[in-house]
Design a protein around this motif. Structure first.
Motif, mmCIF file in Angstrom:
data_model
loop_
_atom_site.group_PDB
_atom_site.id
_atom_site.type_symbol
_atom_site.label_atom_id
_atom_site.label_comp_id
_atom_site.label_asym_id
_atom_site.label_seq_id
_atom_site.Cartn_x
_atom_site.Cartn_y
_atom_site.Cartn_z
ATOM 1 N N ALA A 104 0.903 -1.193 0.052
ATOM 2 C CA ALA A 104 -0.099 0.115 0.095
ATOM 3 C C ALA A 104 0.749 1.189 -0.062
ATOM 4 O O ALA A 104 0.703 2.119 -0.549
ATOM 5 C CB ALA A 104 -0.840 0.016 1.152
ATOM 6 N N ASP A 105 2.003 1.305 0.557
ATOM 7 C CA ASP A 105 2.940 2.646 0.748
ATOM 8 C C ASP A 105 4.010 2.313 -0.126
ATOM 9 O O ASP A 105 4.980 3.138 0.212
ATOM 10 C CB ASP A 105 3.127 2.538 2.181
ATOM 11 N N LEU A 106 3.786 1.640 -1.253
ATOM 12 C CA LEU A 106 5.062 1.458 -2.020
ATOM 13 C C LEU A 106 5.348 2.735 -2.639
ATOM 14 O O LEU A 106 4.459 3.648 -2.953
ATOM 15 C CB LEU A 106 4.939 0.729 -3.295
ATOM 16 N N ASP A 107 6.708 3.193 -2.544
ATOM 17 C CA ASP A 107 7.162 4.507 -3.270
ATOM 18 C C ASP A 107 6.625 4.594 -4.583
ATOM 19 O O ASP A 107 6.653 3.692 -5.440
ATOM 20 C CB ASP A 107 8.500 4.772 -3.318
ATOM 21 N N LYS A 108 6.067 5.921 -4.987
ATOM 22 C CA LYS A 108 5.646 5.988 -6.572
ATOM 23 C C LYS A 108 6.704 5.636 -7.611
ATOM 24 O O LYS A 108 6.296 5.545 -8.772
ATOM 25 C CB LYS A 108 5.002 7.357 -6.474
ATOM 26 N N GLU A 109 7.910 6.107 -7.180
ATOM 27 C CA GLU A 109 8.951 6.083 -8.311
ATOM 28 C C GLU A 109 9.467 4.587 -8.500
ATOM 29 O O GLU A 109 10.050 4.268 -9.486
ATOM 30 C CB GLU A 109 10.164 6.865 -7.734
ATOM 31 N N ILE A 110 8.796 3.644 -7.754
ATOM 32 C CA ILE A 110 9.276 2.205 -7.876
ATOM 33 C C ILE A 110 8.123 1.623 -9.068
ATOM 34 O O ILE A 110 6.935 1.766 -9.048
ATOM 35 C CB ILE A 110 9.152 1.299 -6.815
ATOM 36 N N VAL A 111 8.642 1.178 -10.104
ATOM 37 C CA VAL A 111 7.805 0.735 -11.219
ATOM 38 C C VAL A 111 7.396 -0.850 -10.857
ATOM 39 O O VAL A 111 8.257 -1.570 -10.292
ATOM 40 C CB VAL A 111 8.539 0.497 -12.434
ATOM 41 N N VAL A 112 6.197 -0.966 -10.861
ATOM 42 C CA VAL A 112 5.298 -2.239 -10.560
ATOM 43 C C VAL A 112 5.341 -3.094 -11.803
ATOM 44 O O VAL A 112 4.621 -2.761 -12.711
ATOM 45 C CB VAL A 112 4.199 -2.054 -10.083
ATOM 46 N N LEU A 113 6.002 -4.352 -11.766
ATOM 47 C CA LEU A 113 5.711 -5.427 -12.633
ATOM 48 C C LEU A 113 4.855 -6.364 -12.278
ATOM 49 O O LEU A 113 5.263 -7.265 -11.219
ATOM 50 C CB LEU A 113 7.021 -5.910 -13.138
ATOM 51 N N LYS A 114 3.689 -6.752 -12.879
ATOM 52 C CA LYS A 114 2.680 -7.536 -12.248
ATOM 53 C C LYS A 114 2.893 -9.010 -13.019
ATOM 54 O O LYS A 114 2.656 -8.924 -14.274
ATOM 55 C CB LYS A 114 1.390 -7.185 -12.363
ATOM 56 N N GLN A 115 3.182 -10.096 -12.402
ATOM 57 C CA GLN A 115 3.182 -11.357 -12.989
ATOM 58 C C GLN A 115 1.799 -11.954 -13.213
ATOM 59 O O GLN A 115 0.961 -11.671 -12.447
ATOM 60 C CB GLN A 115 3.940 -12.364 -12.272
ATOM 61 N N PRO A 116 1.717 -12.781 -14.395
ATOM 62 C CA PRO A 116 2.431 -12.975 -15.281
ATOM 63 C C PRO A 116 2.647 -12.128 -16.345
ATOM 64 O O PRO A 116 1.938 -11.843 -16.715
ATOM 65 C CB PRO A 116 2.128 -14.462 -15.751
ATOM 66 N N LEU A 117 4.017 -11.918 -16.878
ATOM 67 C CA LEU A 117 4.335 -11.288 -17.853
ATOM 68 C C LEU A 117 4.470 -12.115 -18.963
ATOM 69 O O LEU A 117 5.308 -12.986 -19.406
ATOM 70 C CB LEU A 117 5.550 -10.376 -17.714
ATOM 71 N N GLU A 118 3.335 -12.002 -20.099
ATOM 72 C CA GLU A 118 3.072 -12.830 -20.986
ATOM 73 C C GLU A 118 2.815 -12.119 -22.424
ATOM 74 O O GLU A 118 2.763 -12.536 -23.490
ATOM 75 C CB GLU A 118 1.875 -13.752 -20.908
ATOM 76 N N HIS A 119 2.996 -10.750 -22.279
ATOM 77 C CA HIS A 119 2.690 -9.842 -23.568
ATOM 78 C C HIS A 119 3.919 -8.785 -23.606
ATOM 79 O O HIS A 119 3.418 -7.609 -23.607
ATOM 80 C CB HIS A 119 1.212 -9.396 -23.632
ATOM 81 N N ILE A 120 4.959 -9.211 -23.652
ATOM 82 C CA ILE A 120 6.273 -8.453 -23.711
ATOM 83 C C ILE A 120 6.417 -7.924 -24.985
ATOM 84 O O ILE A 120 6.255 -8.615 -25.932
ATOM 85 C CB ILE A 120 7.442 -9.101 -22.973
ATOM 86 N N TYR A 121 6.695 -6.406 -25.171
ATOM 87 C CA TYR A 121 7.278 -5.764 -26.219
ATOM 88 C C TYR A 121 8.603 -5.881 -26.231
ATOM 89 O O TYR A 121 9.194 -4.873 -25.337
ATOM 90 C CB TYR A 121 6.581 -4.407 -26.502
ATOM 91 N N LEU A 122 9.375 -6.543 -26.789
ATOM 92 C CA LEU A 122 11.058 -6.615 -26.827
ATOM 93 C C LEU A 122 11.301 -5.771 -28.030
ATOM 94 O O LEU A 122 11.791 -6.295 -29.182
ATOM 95 C CB LEU A 122 11.553 -8.050 -26.944
ATOM 96 N N ALA A 123 11.934 -4.633 -27.533
ATOM 97 C CA ALA A 123 12.523 -3.457 -28.514
ATOM 98 C C ALA A 123 13.986 -3.742 -28.266
ATOM 99 O O ALA A 123 14.534 -3.351 -29.291
ATOM 100 C CB ALA A 123 12.045 -2.254 -28.440
ATOM 101 N N ALA A 124 14.432 -4.323 -27.158
ATOM 102 C CA ALA A 124 16.119 -4.316 -27.058
ATOM 103 C C ALA A 124 16.211 -5.822 -27.647
ATOM 104 O O ALA A 124 16.410 -6.733 -27.083
ATOM 105 C CB ALA A 124 16.409 -4.424 -25.702
ATOM 106 N N THR A 125 16.632 -5.762 -29.036
ATOM 107 C CA THR A 125 16.606 -6.984 -29.618
ATOM 108 C C THR A 125 18.000 -7.916 -29.006
ATOM 109 O O THR A 125 17.981 -9.165 -29.206
ATOM 110 C CB THR A 125 17.089 -6.630 -31.054
ATOM 111 N N SER A 126 18.941 -7.325 -28.582
ATOM 112 C CA SER A 126 20.089 -8.243 -27.857
ATOM 113 C C SER A 126 19.515 -9.099 -26.891
ATOM 114 O O SER A 126 20.060 -10.080 -26.475
ATOM 115 C CB SER A 126 21.249 -7.232 -27.266
ATOM 116 N N ALA A 127 18.406 -8.738 -26.229
ATOM 117 C CA ALA A 127 17.817 -9.299 -25.039
ATOM 118 C C ALA A 127 17.147 -10.878 -25.462
ATOM 119 O O ALA A 127 16.854 -11.799 -24.531
ATOM 120 C CB ALA A 127 16.837 -8.664 -24.041
ATOM 121 N N MET A 128 16.833 -10.845 -26.780
ATOM 122 C CA MET A 128 16.141 -12.134 -27.424
ATOM 123 C C MET A 128 16.854 -13.364 -27.125
ATOM 124 O O MET A 128 16.525 -14.162 -26.964
ATOM 125 C CB MET A 128 15.838 -11.769 -28.753
#
Length: 299
Positions: A104-128
């Motif tokens: 509830a009190d998570l700092d607003k600057e922290i980005v939240v990633l909710k699992q499962p991550l199943e629809h990723i847009y991969l623009a950083a091609t090297s990570a493929m």
């Protein structure tokens, strides 16, 4: 003057190239709700030390991911499946397990990633290559490269089969497709920093943006170890550990490889005609050294 042999290096020895897991060929202070790790604490292993885990209100720390070469990130594990991915000199990402809520009190600057991550847009091609190595292509729904541009067979086939869609390159993404395909994460290279408006527009769509900074590592195995950052997102840590250990053994087998003394010039030319070389402290000069050569641009 002595004559020097200048060579344009496109591909190093196959084993060293594989170890990067990434090349595509020639083509602070504490905050409310969370505090940065800033000290040392004992681990379960006698004598081992690790950074203090950031304190997050509502979460209980368990352990820290062990890294051997990577210096650009850390992953902290908390009870009930929560993880904090701290990308140094950039952002922190709280990975929230499926069925759980963010604190509830998570700092607003922290980005939240909710699992499962199943629809990723991969623009950083090297990570493929890293996603492929841990059997994680099913989590990638959109790509920043077309099928014809891929050197990774599994990625190429996935696009030809329609499992991965082309959603435009990093500087010109198809925003409608990102929305229609319920994109849950955009993975970008540092090139996105040159087009900040694009990142802003993606985030305005409530799509979190993760910037891959693996290219800043000074050792090829440091770059390869970024597979563990992505593994944390997909809960594939075991697969990532196995792959990384194998690559470490490959490089370890080259420790007695004698330096030939031959000089190598590694550079590329931007579309505007600018010639770019790599810093002597970069991972590519280190690869050249491992392969038995000498990077000509030492200064």
């Amino acid at each position: 003057m002595k004559k020097r042999t200048y060579r344009l290096l496109c591909v190093l020895a196959g084993t060293v190239l594989l170890a990067t897991g990434a090349l595509t060929g020639c083509s602070g202070s504490g905050k409310s709700g969370v505090s940065k790790g800033d000290g040392i604490q004992q681990t379960e292993e006698a004598g081992a030390t690790e950074k203090h885990a950031p304190k997050i209100d509502g979460l209980e720390y368990k352990k820290t991911m062990k890294l051997k070469y990577a210096t650009g990130f850390d992953v902290y594990y908390y009870k009930e499946g929560y993880k904090l991915l701290d990308v140094h000199e950039d952002r922190q990402y709280l990975i929230v397990p499926e069925g759980k809520k963010k604190p509830a009190d998570l700092d607003k600057e922290i980005v939240v990633l909710k699992q499962p991550l199943e629809h990723i847009y991969l623009a950083a091609t090297s990570a493929m290559a890293l996603f492929d190595a841990m059997d994680g292509l099913d989590s990638i729904r959109m790509s920043g490269a077309q099928a014809s541009d891929w050197y990774i067979d599994h990625a190429k086939k996935a696009m030809e089969d329609g499992k991965i869609l082309f959603a435009g390159k990093y500087s010109e993404p198809d925003y409608e497709m990102l929305i229609d395909e319920d994109c849950d994460l955009a993975i970008e290279s540092t090139m996105i920093l040159h087009t900040p408006k694009v990142q802003e527009m993606i985030e305005d769509l409530d799509i979190p943006v993760f910037i891959d900074r693996s290219s800043y590592e000074s050792h090829p195995l440091g770059r390869t170890e970024w597979i563990k950052a992505y593994a944390a997102m997909l809960n594939k840590e075991d697969a990532a550990d196995t792959f990384f250990d194998t690559q470490t053994e490959v490089i370890g087998s080259l420790k007695d490889f004698k330096n030939t003394g031959k000089t190598v010039a590694y550079f590329f030319v931007n579309t505007d005609g600018t010639v770019v070389v790599r810093s002597s402290s970069d991972y590519i000069p280190k690869m050249i050294d491992i392969a038995g050569g000498k990077y000509i641009f030492q200064d």
